[in-house]
Design an enzyme around this catalytic site. Structure first.
Site, short mmCIF file in Angstrom:
data_model
loop_
_atom_site.label_atom_id
_atom_site.label_comp_id
_atom_site.label_asym_id
_atom_site.label_seq_id
_atom_site.Cartn_x
_atom_site.Cartn_y
_atom_site.Cartn_z
N TRP A 87 8.55 5.37 8.59
CA TRP A 87 7.23 5.08 8.38
C TRP A 87 6.43 6.47 8.67
O TRP A 87 6.81 6.93 9.91
CB TRP A 87 6.62 4.07 9.29
CG TRP A 87 5.27 3.73 9.38
CD1 TRP A 87 4.49 4.30 10.47
CD2 TRP A 87 4.48 3.40 8.52
NE1 TRP A 87 3.32 3.90 10.10
CE2 TRP A 87 3.26 3.21 8.83
CE3 TRP A 87 5.00 2.35 7.40
CZ2 TRP A 87 2.12 2.58 8.23
CZ3 TRP A 87 3.83 1.90 6.53
CH2 TRP A 87 2.50 1.93 6.98
N ASP A 190 4.59 15.19 -9.59
CA ASP A 190 3.23 14.23 -9.69
C ASP A 190 2.56 14.40 -8.61
O ASP A 190 2.07 13.69 -7.69
CB ASP A 190 3.97 12.66 -9.80
CG ASP A 190 2.92 11.64 -9.88
OD1 ASP A 190 1.83 12.00 -10.35
OD2 ASP A 190 3.05 10.50 -9.79
#
Length: 284
Positions: A87, A190
Site C-alpha cells: 500500500w 502507459d
C-alpha cells in the site's frame, strides 16, 4: 476461493480487514490489512484478460532493475485472479520532487532495452499490446502501435476507409518524421499522470506499467496528453541528464497517436477524432 482467502494463500499471512478502493476497466481495487501489520493494495481480476497480472508483475520488476530510475512497488504476490502490491500512501506532488522524477525518468530510459518491443506481449489498460520486437522504431510504431488498433476500429465500423488511409500514410512517413534514430529506451509505456503516485516524502512512484522497449519521447508525450502537474519543470530536469533530440516538441503529437487510438478502442467518444487530427499533422 474468496479474494481475502486468495491473498492469505499467496502471502502466507492472514487478512484482518478489507476495504474497497475503487475499480478500473480491468478489475476492482482493494486495501487490505494483514496480521503482521502491513497494508497491501490488491487488484482483483474482473474483466482483466488471462495473463494480465503476470505481465504487469514482470513489467514492474523490469522497471525496478533500472539504476537510478523512479521507484516502483514490489510485487508481493500474484496469480491469474489477483495482484498484490504494498500500500502506497499518496498525496499531491511538492515542487522539488517533480524535478527529481524527471531525472529518474531519464535514468530509467537510459537503462535501455534489447529491442523495440519486449519478450512478451502485454496490455495497455484492457487493450492487447503487441510487443513482438522490431529493430527500428518507425517499423515498431507502425506495425505494433498503430496498425492493430486501426484494424480493430475498421472491423467495428468506427473508422472509414478514408480515415484509415490517414494512418496508412502516417506509417509510410514515420521514417522521415520520427527524428534522429535512437536506441530503444526502457519505457513505462502507459505514463499518464494517474500512473504516478506521489508519496508523503515527495517521491513519484510508477504504477500500472505497459513496459517495453520503445522511444523515450513516447513516455514524455504520454505525460503531456492528460496534463501531468509540473510537466515543464520535469522536462527541464530530464534534459539536464539526457537532452532530447532537436524538434522533440514538434513530435509530441506523433507519439500521442497510439494512446489516443487505444482510448478510441476502449472508450470511443472524441478520442478517434483526436487521433485522426494528430495523425494528419504528420501524414502529409
Amino acid at each position: 476461493m474468496r479474494l481475502h482467502e486468495r491473498v492469505t494463500s499467496l502471502l502466507g499471512v492472514a487478512v484482518t480487514r478489507v476495504e474497497p478502493h475503487g475499480s478500473a476497466i480491468t478489475g476492482d481495487r482493494w486495501r487490505m490489512e494483514l496480521t503482521d501489520g502491513r497494508a497491501v493494495f490488491v487488484k482483483s481480476r474482473h474483466g482483466a484478460p488471462e495473463g494480465f497480472f503476470a505481465a504487469e508483475a514482470a513489467g514492474l520488476r523490469w522497471l525496478s532493475e533500472a539504476p537510478g530510475g523512479p521507484p516502483v512497488p514490489d510485487v508481493l504476490g500474484y496469480d491469474e485472479q489477483a495482484l498484490i502490491l504494498p500500500w502506497l500512501p499518496s498525496g499531491p506532488p511538492p515542487r522539488v520532487p517533480v524535478e527529481r522524477l524527471g531525472r529518474e525518468l531519464a535514468a530509467l530510459h537510459s537503462a535501455g532495452a534489447p529491442a523495440f518491443g519486449r519478450d512478451r506481449d502485454g496490455w495497455i489498460g484492457a487493450a492487447p499490446l503487441d510487443n513482438r520486437p522490431c529493430v527500428a522504431w518507425p517499423e515498431f510504431y507502425a506495425e505494433r502501435r498503430i496498425g492493430p488498433y486501426v484494424r480493430v476500429l475498421r472491423e467495428r465500423g468506427d473508422l472509414s476507409a478514408e480515415q484509415a488511409a490517414v494512418f496508412t500514410r502516417l506509417a509510410a512517413r514515420l521514417g522521415s518524421v520520427a527524428g534522429p534514430p535512437e536506441p530503444p529506451a526502457r519505457l513505462h509505456g502507459d505514463l499518464w499522470s494517474g500512473n504516478v503516485l506521489w508519496d508523503p516524502d515527495g517521491r513519484g512512484w510508477l504504477v500500472d506499467p505497459a513496459a517495453h522497449g520503445g522511444h523515450r519521447e513516447t513516455d514524455l508525450a504520454m505525460l503531456g496528453l492528460f496534463g501531468a502537474p509540473g510537466l515543464p519543470r520535469l522536462l527541464r530536469a530530464y534534459q539536464e541528464v539526457t537532452p532530447l533530440a532537436p524538434g522533440w516538441e514538434d513530435r509530441r503529437e506523433l507519439h500521442q497517436v497510439h494512446p489516443l487510438l487505444v482510448h478510441a478502442v476502449l472508450f470511443g467518444g472524441s478520442y478517434l477524432g483526436s487521433a485522426l487530427d494528430a495523425a494528419r499533422r504528420y501524414a502529409g
